[in-house]
Write a protein that holds these residues in place. Structure first.
Motif, short mmCIF file in Angstrom:
data_model
loop_
_atom_site.label_atom_id
_atom_site.label_comp_id
_atom_site.label_asym_id
_atom_site.label_seq_id
_atom_site.Cartn_x
_atom_site.Cartn_y
_atom_site.Cartn_z
N ASP A 20 -23.06 19.89 -23.07
CA ASP A 20 -23.73 18.53 -23.88
C ASP A 20 -23.04 18.26 -24.87
O ASP A 20 -23.44 17.32 -25.93
CB ASP A 20 -25.07 18.84 -24.15
N THR B 248 -32.73 20.35 -34.19
CA THR B 248 -33.61 20.14 -35.43
C THR B 248 -33.10 20.21 -36.71
O THR B 248 -33.80 19.79 -37.54
CB THR B 248 -34.86 20.84 -34.93
N GLU C 101 -24.90 15.39 -28.85
CA GLU C 101 -25.76 14.21 -28.66
C GLU C 101 -27.18 14.32 -28.85
O GLU C 101 -27.70 15.28 -28.44
CB GLU C 101 -25.53 13.59 -27.50
N VAL C 102 -27.86 13.29 -29.95
CA VAL C 102 -29.28 13.66 -30.11
C VAL C 102 -29.69 12.22 -29.88
O VAL C 102 -29.28 11.39 -30.96
CB VAL C 102 -29.51 14.23 -31.58
N ASN C 103 -30.71 12.02 -29.24
CA ASN C 103 -31.13 10.53 -29.11
C ASN C 103 -30.04 9.42 -28.76
O ASN C 103 -30.26 8.60 -29.56
CB ASN C 103 -32.18 10.18 -30.15
N GLY C 104 -29.28 9.81 -28.08
CA GLY C 104 -28.10 8.88 -27.69
C GLY C 104 -27.00 8.72 -28.77
O GLY C 104 -26.10 7.88 -28.43
N ALA C 105 -27.15 9.58 -30.00
CA ALA C 105 -26.16 9.37 -31.05
C ALA C 105 -25.30 10.58 -31.38
O ALA C 105 -25.95 11.74 -31.25
CB ALA C 105 -26.87 8.72 -32.34
#
Length: 216
Positions: free
Chosen positions: A16, A143, A85-89
C-alpha cells in the motif's frame, strides 16, 4: 576466464505504499568458506513502490567464478522518502523499528538453500532476483502524523525470474548486431545518469516490438 557475470534485479510484492525510496548501499555475496564479494558497484536510490508490477535490472556485475551460498543487502534509511495512501491522498510516513526508533543503516542477511546456490561460471550469466516484500515487512499506523511504518524488513531471494513481471533494463545503446539479432546497453538503473552498472546483451527475434521517437 576467472570471472563471470551476475545479473541482479530488484522487485517488490504488492503493498500500500505510494513511495518507498531508500538507498541500497551494498550487496555482497558469500562463498561456503566465508569469502565475500561486493556485487553492487555504487549505492543506488531505489523506490521499491515502483517495482510492484515489474523487475528492474540494477547491475550486470563481473565477479569471481564460484558457488555463492549466501548474500547480504544493506539499506540506508537516513534520507528515506516514504508515503502511504490515506483516504485517497498521499501522506508522508516515517519508518521505525519495533521500539519506535527511526531506522538508519540496516543489513539483511540472505541465505540460499543448498539446491539454489548462485553459481558464477564463464559465459553463463547468473541471476539473483531480490524481492523486498513491503506489505509483509511493515505494519502501518495512519492515525499518527506523520504516519508510522513499523518495519521488520526482509528480502526473498530467487535465482529464477518472476515470470509474471516484466524485466526492465535502462541504459544507453552501446552496439547492435544484425548477425546475432542482439543489441548491447550499458545498465543505468532507475533514474541514474552518471553511474554505469555493466553491459547487458538483449537478444531479439521477429516478435520483438520497438518504439522509436514515439512511433511503434
Amino acid at each position: 576466464a576467472t570471472c563471470g557475470t551476475l545479473l541482479v534485479s530488484l522487485t517488490d510484492a504488492d503493498g500500500d505504499f505510494l513511495s518507498y525510496s531508500v538507498d541500497v548501499v551494498s550487496l555482497s555475496l558469500e562463498t561456503a568458506n566465508g569469502r565475500t564479494v561486493e556485487a553492487l558497484p555504487v549505492r543506488q536510490r531505489v523506490d521499491f513502490a515502483e517495482l510492484v508490477d515489474l523487475t528492474e535490472l540494477v547491475t550486470a556485475a563481473t565477479i569471481p567464478n564460484g558457488a555463492y551460498v549466501g548474500a547480504s543487502i544493506t539499506l540506508d534509511y537516513a534520507n528515506a522518502d516514504v508515503s502511504v495512501e490515506v483516504n485517497g491522498a498521499p501522506v508522508a510516513a516515517t519508518v521505525v523499528d519495533g521500539t519506535g526508533a527511526a531506522l538508519g543503516v540496516v543489513t539483511l542477511d540472505i541465505q540460499l538453500d543448498n539446491r539454489n546456490h548462485v553459481t558464477i561460471a564463464p559465459g553463463i550469466p547468473a541471476l539473483l532476483q531480490l524481492d523486498f516484500d513491503l506489505a509483509a515487512s511493515h505494519d502501518v499506523d495512519v492515525t499518527a502524523t506523520p504516519a508510522i511504518a513499523i518495519a521488520q524488513p526482509f528480502v526473498v531471494a530467487t535465482i529464477m525470474p518472476v515470470e509474471d513481471k516484466d524485466l526492465r533494463v535502462r541504459g544507453p545503446l552501446v552496439s547492435t548486431s544484425t548477425a546475432s539479432n542482439s543489441y548491447v546497453v550499458t545498465v543505468k538503473p532507475f533514474y541514474s545518469t552518471s553511474t554505469s552498472q555493466g553491459d547487458f546483451t538483449v537478444h531479439v527475434n521477429s516478435a520483438t516490438s520497438y518504439e522509436i521517437d514515439g512511433t511503434a
